[in-house]
Scaffold this active site. Structure first.
Site, PDB file in Angstrom:
ATOM      1  N   ASN A   8      58.476  -6.016  83.911  1.00 54.51           N
ATOM      2  CA  ASN A   8      59.828  -6.526  84.180  1.00 54.51           C
ATOM      3  C   ASN A   8      59.673  -7.972  84.647  1.00 54.51           C
ATOM      4  OD1 ASN A   8      62.355  -7.130  85.197  1.00 54.51           O
ATOM      5  ND2 ASN A   8      62.246  -5.671  86.913  1.00 54.51           N
ATOM      6  N   TRP A   9      59.991  -8.892  83.762  1.00 60.57           N
ATOM      7  CA  TRP A   9      59.802 -10.313  84.101  1.00 60.57           C
ATOM      8  C   TRP A   9      60.884 -10.839  85.051  1.00 60.57           C
ATOM      9  CZ3 TRP A   9      57.990 -13.526  79.184  1.00 60.57           C
ATOM     10  CH2 TRP A   9      56.673 -13.157  78.884  1.00 60.57           C
ATOM     11  N   LYS A  10      61.943 -10.049  85.260  1.00 59.80           N
ATOM     12  CA  LYS A  10      63.057 -10.492  86.124  1.00 59.80           C
ATOM     13  C   LYS A  10      63.560 -11.859  85.641  1.00 59.80           C
ATOM     14  CE  LYS A  10      61.176  -7.611  89.733  1.00 59.80           C
ATOM     15  NZ  LYS A  10      61.025  -7.303  91.141  1.00 59.80           N
ATOM     16  N   HIS A  94      68.301  -1.410  88.321  1.00 54.98           N
ATOM     17  CA  HIS A  94      67.226  -1.936  89.177  1.00 54.98           C
ATOM     18  C   HIS A  94      67.807  -2.218  90.568  1.00 54.98           C
ATOM     19  CE1 HIS A  94      64.178  -4.549  90.859  1.00 54.98           C
ATOM     20  NE2 HIS A  94      63.349  -4.054  89.957  1.00 54.98           N
ATOM     21  N   GLU A  96      67.485  -4.587  92.499  1.00 52.47           N
ATOM     22  CA  GLU A  96      68.005  -5.956  92.671  1.00 52.47           C
ATOM     23  C   GLU A  96      69.422  -6.069  92.121  1.00 52.47           C
ATOM     24  OE1 GLU A  96      64.615  -7.917  90.930  1.00 52.47           O
ATOM     25  OE2 GLU A  96      63.418  -7.323  92.668  1.00 52.47           O
ATOM     26  N   GLU A 164      61.197   3.236  92.359  1.00 51.23           N
ATOM     27  CA  GLU A 164      60.736   1.984  92.949  1.00 51.23           C
ATOM     28  C   GLU A 164      61.254   1.869  94.383  1.00 51.23           C
ATOM     29  OE1 GLU A 164      59.924  -1.161  89.704  1.00 51.23           O
ATOM     30  OE2 GLU A 164      62.075  -1.141  90.064  1.00 51.23           O
ATOM     31  N   GLY A 170      57.732  -6.420  95.246  1.00 50.68           N
ATOM     32  CA  GLY A 170      57.415  -7.815  95.521  1.00 50.68           C
ATOM     33  C   GLY A 170      56.839  -8.062  96.901  1.00 50.68           C
ATOM     34  N   SER A 210      54.874  -3.381  93.539  1.00 48.83           N
ATOM     35  CA  SER A 210      53.562  -3.963  93.860  1.00 48.83           C
ATOM     36  C   SER A 210      52.404  -3.301  93.122  1.00 48.83           C
ATOM     37  CB  SER A 210      53.324  -3.955  95.381  1.00 48.83           C
ATOM     38  OG  SER A 210      54.294  -4.780  96.028  1.00 48.83           O
ATOM     39  N   GLY A 231      56.500  -5.732  88.096  1.00 50.42           N
ATOM     40  CA  GLY A 231      57.173  -7.016  88.168  1.00 50.42           C
ATOM     41  C   GLY A 231      56.170  -8.160  88.089  1.00 50.42           C
ATOM     42  N   GLY A 232      55.831  -8.698  89.255  1.00 51.20           N
ATOM     43  CA  GLY A 232      55.002  -9.904  89.332  1.00 51.20           C
ATOM     44  C   GLY A 232      53.743  -9.867  88.478  1.00 51.20           C
TER      45      GLY A 232
END
Ligand code: PGA
Length: 247
Positions: A8-10, A94, A96, A164, A170, A210, A231-232
């Site tokens: 997930n590149w957000k 998600h 966010e 999640e 993150g 993470s 993500g990251g």
């Protein structure tokens, strides 16, 4: 079932980031990953990423969709548009988006159903905040999100669940293996009650928060963990390839 490593590149990545897909393709070529592989870039890159990934194992997903196919919804993107651009799946709900855009489980369910109606797989996200975990409410929060967000008729082809914990996203923090196992088995039981035992075992339950190359092997070995939403560590081909290799 085959697990899934989904990135997930957000809201990260411009045209130059497509080079990471070229690099990932190179790293995966000649190998047979033990998992399905997907990247969900921002909407602006869905078409370019799908084009770059063509002919490889890398699938493309969106990060959100509107419930309508088209119309007067400035700034939104429909599931039909994502499909037209080359996506095969879309993330919905998600944390966010639940936090930044006030998305309720009811709205998430409608988005998931809109995605499925277009033939996309809906990746439905759930997870508790730190305050909810500390209050001992994790399983009730997750169950309420699951029963409220699960699309009608969910099955293994149409639906993927991503657990999640909000506090793990993150942050570099991850739950213990026991904490992950407890939630994933509760989600499986919830799916069984909401669908059928057969469908519940066909629906993949991803862990996210993470995930990185150094902890992916341990997390993916936990019972009822059928993949990762990353993500990251999905932004760089090296890191994501390291996660894929840990399956
Ligand atoms: P993270 O994000 O891997 O950067 O923690 C996961 C997610 O939000 O999907």
């Amino acid at each position: 079932m085959k697990p899934l490593a989904a990135g997930n590149w957000k809201m990260n990545g411009q045209k130059a980031a497509i080079s990471e897909i070229e690099a990932l393709k190179d790293k995966l070529s000649g190998t047979t990953p033990e998992c399905d592989v997907m990247i969900c870039p921002p909407a602006t890159l869905v078409m370019a990423l799908a084009d770059a990934a063509a002919g490889s194992v890398i699938q493309t997903g969106g990060q959100d969709c509107h419930t309508a196919v088209s119309g007067a919804h400035t700034g939104d993107v429909s599931a039909a548009m994502l499909k037209d651009a080359g996506a095969t799946a879309v993330i919905v709900g998600h944390s966010e988006r639940r936090a930044d855009h006030g998305e309720t489980s009811e709205a998430v369910k409608a988005k998931a159903e809109a995605a499925i109606a277009e033939g996309l797989t809906a990746i439905v996200c759930l997870g508790e905040t730190l305050a909810e975990r500390e209050a001992g409410d994790t399983l009730s929060v997750v169950h309420a999100q699951l029963s409220g967000s699960l699309p009608d008729g969910a099955n293994g082809a149409s639906t993927i669940i991503a657990y999640e914990p909000v506090w793990a996203i993150g942050s570099g923090l991850t739950p213990t293996a026991e904490q992950v196992a407890d939630v994933h088995i509760a989600i499986r039981a919830g799916l069984s009650a909401l669908t059928s035992a057969e469908e519940a075992h066909a629906i993949r339950i991803l862990y996210g928060g993470s995930v990185k190359p150094s902890n992916a092997g341990e997390l993916m070995a936990i019972d009822n963990v059928d993949g990762a939403l990353v993500g990251g560590a999905s932004l760089k081909a090296d890191d994501f390839a390291g996660i894929i290799a840990a399956f």
